[in-house]
Design an enzyme around this catalytic site. Structure first.
Site, PDB file in Angstrom:
ATOM      1  N   MET A   1       0.975  -0.860   0.029  1.00 36.71           N
ATOM      2  CA  MET A   1      -0.321  -0.143   0.054  1.00 36.71           C
ATOM      3  C   MET A   1       0.858   0.948   0.768  1.00 36.71           C
ATOM      4  SD  MET A   1      -0.531  -0.650   3.907  1.00 36.71           S
ATOM      5  CE  MET A   1       0.011  -2.762   3.548  1.00 36.71           C
ATOM      6  N   THR A   2       0.420   2.200  -0.068  1.00 34.01           N
ATOM      7  CA  THR A   2       1.150   3.651   0.096  1.00 34.01           C
ATOM      8  C   THR A   2       2.057   4.528  -0.946  1.00 34.01           C
ATOM      9  OG1 THR A   2       1.292   2.898   2.246  1.00 34.01           O
ATOM     10  CG2 THR A   2       2.160   4.942   1.500  1.00 34.01           C
ATOM     11  N   SER A   3       1.899   5.417  -1.322  1.00 35.58           N
ATOM     12  CA  SER A   3       2.681   5.455  -2.609  1.00 35.58           C
ATOM     13  C   SER A   3       3.367   6.752  -1.395  1.00 35.58           C
ATOM     14  CB  SER A   3       1.596   6.388  -3.621  1.00 35.58           C
ATOM     15  OG  SER A   3       2.523   7.227  -4.657  1.00 35.58           O
TER      16      SER A   3
END
Length: 584
Positions: free
Chosen positions: A403-405
């Site tokens: 997940m996440t960026s």
């Protein structure tokens, strides 16, 4: 909070290079705990993952790296118009919320470090999602005190935290923005209305994940009539998201929330599976926070990152300093070095479970834990055999998902931003409001404590859970930024970031080479995970002989880094995802 670097006249502390050169680092006195540095020899090995469009190979005066080419181009266009890295990051985030909604967006949280070249100040912004004013004892405990299934509790309305990304971006823009607020939303609005191609990475998640199929709004956006996700490359549109962004662009985020934005968010969080206890005032009362960055010494560099409630940066600093204290070299092809780094990671994870929480609720000894003295003492505990370093405080519910960026930007004036942004697990809570995805950050809190047990990351009203995100900026002996970046990837983020920093600063690797190497992580309790299909996996027999329970798995990191060379910046996005690095 801010601190300045590189002015020896006003410096309050300094680091002494092993050869006698003093490196001045102007920081507040509580952070001035840097100690003597030792130069260690670099080792040589080759990158192992092919990289092409993910790399900006030629030095340039301005550079952008994000998780999607449309976001990268949008940010670079803002720099071309005279915008600051903050302006560029806001525009990029609005695009990422459209084209990479499984990872981040205005329904989630974000943290950032910003180096302002003009004032030579480093500023830290906290926009992590927070608990609402009404909560249960833990996410896996119901309102009547009965236990809930841990896995089922990860999604749905009760898992939704009060979002902070937009508030943080607004605060950063007020401090360092140059372009009008409304102009930063235009590219994302036009893409949402005109359409954009479904990226391969998101398509892969839609195939593997079931959570998006359970939400009617997501089914309309991403799935065909037969229930299969649209093919990669399919033109998608999201007019609801365009309308939401237009409202935010024409007004302040506060006005948007007051005029229906908060009501829509709460309605979505209270609908469906296990409704949220959130109310509109939870969103209206949220405030982004400026915090003091956390810094430590590694070799001849000052490495700065986000402090609590993020725990990721602290673990990065601990890993770097323990590796320096114990390793004879930094060779990722050497099982002895990998063993030391894995044990350092486990020590860091044990420390964060025992000590780390929202500093508004618990006293966190972050500076002591990040000190070189402490790292040396803990490194001395690392033997030749792997140890169980679990602590009484239990882990949060979240698992290691990709997940996440990550966004990293440098402009032609020398200002640099590293921003990590998230809705937590892929597609967050599995809910949408007005075209964007709601986070499930509440599962970052620990399970309910036992009677008499101190758990600093326990769930409490309005508290921010700890986060593995670790945006990082490193400075050389002259106070110049030498690298900046961070990673997506959930709990293993500190491992990914520390490994990349070691490769670039100790081994002289380019961002491309550092990011492309095979990964290792000790995040999964009791396991040492090696990236499947890369040469680091060949160390499995030697590491098992040292007592590690080794798994070979896929590790989708989502790294983004830039590095300064004599002629300018070079950078790279993680080849495991869709991101790009572009420059002028």
């Amino acid at each position: 909070m801010m601190f300045g670097i590189g002015d020896p006249i006003h410096a309050e502390s300094s680091i002494r290079h092993a050869r006698g050169t003093r490196i001045f680092v102007h920081v507040p006195k509580p952070l001035a705990r840097f100690v003597s540095l030792v130069l260690l020899a670099a080792c040589a090995s080759n990158p192992h993952v092919a990289v092409d469009r993910h790399v900006a190979p030629d030095p340039a005066t301005q550079i952008v790296v994000t998780a999607h080419p449309l976001a990268t181009r949008t940010a670079l266009a803002m720099l071309d118009r005279g915008g600051s890295p903050v302006d560029a990051a806001i525009a990029a985030q609005m695009v990422l919320g459209l084209v990479e909604p499984q990872s981040s967006g205005i329904g989630g949280g974000a943290i950032a470090l910003y180096w302002d070249a003009a004032s030579r100040k480093l500023t830290s912004f906290d926009g992590l999602a927070a608990a609402p004013s009404q909560v249960t004892a833990a996410l896996d405990v119901d309102v009547d005190g009965s236990p809930l299934d841990r896995q089922a509790a990860l999604r749905g309305g009760r898992a939704v935290g009060v979002p902070g990304a937009l508030a943080m971006l607004r605060l950063a823009h007020a401090r360092f923005g140059k372009l009008p607020w409304r102009d930063l939303f235009t590219p994302a609005i036009e893409l949402a209305e005109r359409g954009f191609a479904l990226a391969p990475y998101e398509h892969d998640i839609l195939v593997r994940e079931t959570i998006a199929r359970g939400n009617a709004a997501m089914r309309r956006l991403y799935f065909a009539a037969d229930g299969a996700p649209f093919a990669a490359g399919t033109l998608l549109r999201n007019p609801e998201y365009a309308r939401t962004l237009r409202t935010i662009a024409d007004n302040s985020p506060e006005r948007w929330l007051e005029n229906g934005g908060a009501a829509a968010f709460v309605a979505a969080a209270q609908g469906g599976f296990r409704p949220s206890l959130m109310v509109e005032h939870d969103l209206l009362d949220y405030r982004a926070v400026e915090r003091e960055p956390l810094c430590g010494a590694f070799l001849v560099y000052a490495v700065c990152t986000m402090g609590p409630p993020s725990h990721g940066g602290l673990i990065v600093l601990q890993m770097l300093q323990m590796a320096e204290a114990r390793a004879a070299g930094f060779d990722f092809a050497d099982a002895s070095f990998v063993h030391v780094l894995a044990e350092a990671s486990k020590i860091g994870q044990a420390d964060r479970r025992r000590y780390l929480g929202d500093p508004a609720f618990v006293a966190v000894p972050a500076r002591e834990l990040a000190s070189a003295d402490y790292a040396r003492r803990r490194a001395a505990e690392i033997g030749d055999v792997a140890q169980d370093r679990a602590t009484p405080a239990r882990a949060a519910l979240a698992g290691a998902e990709e997940m996440t960026s990550q966004i990293v930007i440098a402009d032609s004036q020398g200002s640099v931003l590293s921003l990590t942004t998230t809705i937590n697990l892929n597609f967050g809570a599995g809910l949408m409001a007005d075209g964007y995805v709601l986070n499930n950050a509440m599962n970052l809190f620990a399970s309910a404590p036992r009677a008499g047990e101190f758990v600093p990351n326990r769930m409490e009203p309005r508290k921010r859970p700890t986060s593995a995100m670790a945006p990082t900026i490193a400075f050389d002996r002259d106070g110049q930024v030498v690298l900046a970046g961070g990673s997506a990837g959930g709990g293993p983020i500190p491992d990914y970031v520390a490994q990349s920093v070691i490769e670039m600063l100790a081994n002289g690797r380019s961002p491309e080479e550092a990011i492309a190497r095979g990964h290792l992580t000790s995040f999964a309790r009791g396991k040492l995970q090696l990236e499947k299909g890369t040469p680091i996996a060949a160390l499995a027999p030697a590491l098992r002989a040292k007592g590690h329970d080794v798994e070979e798995v896929r590790l989708l990191s989502g790294l983004a880094f830039i590095k300064r060379e004599r002629a300018g910046w070079i950078g790279a996005a993680d080849p495991r995802r869709d991101g790009t690095a572009e420059q002028r």
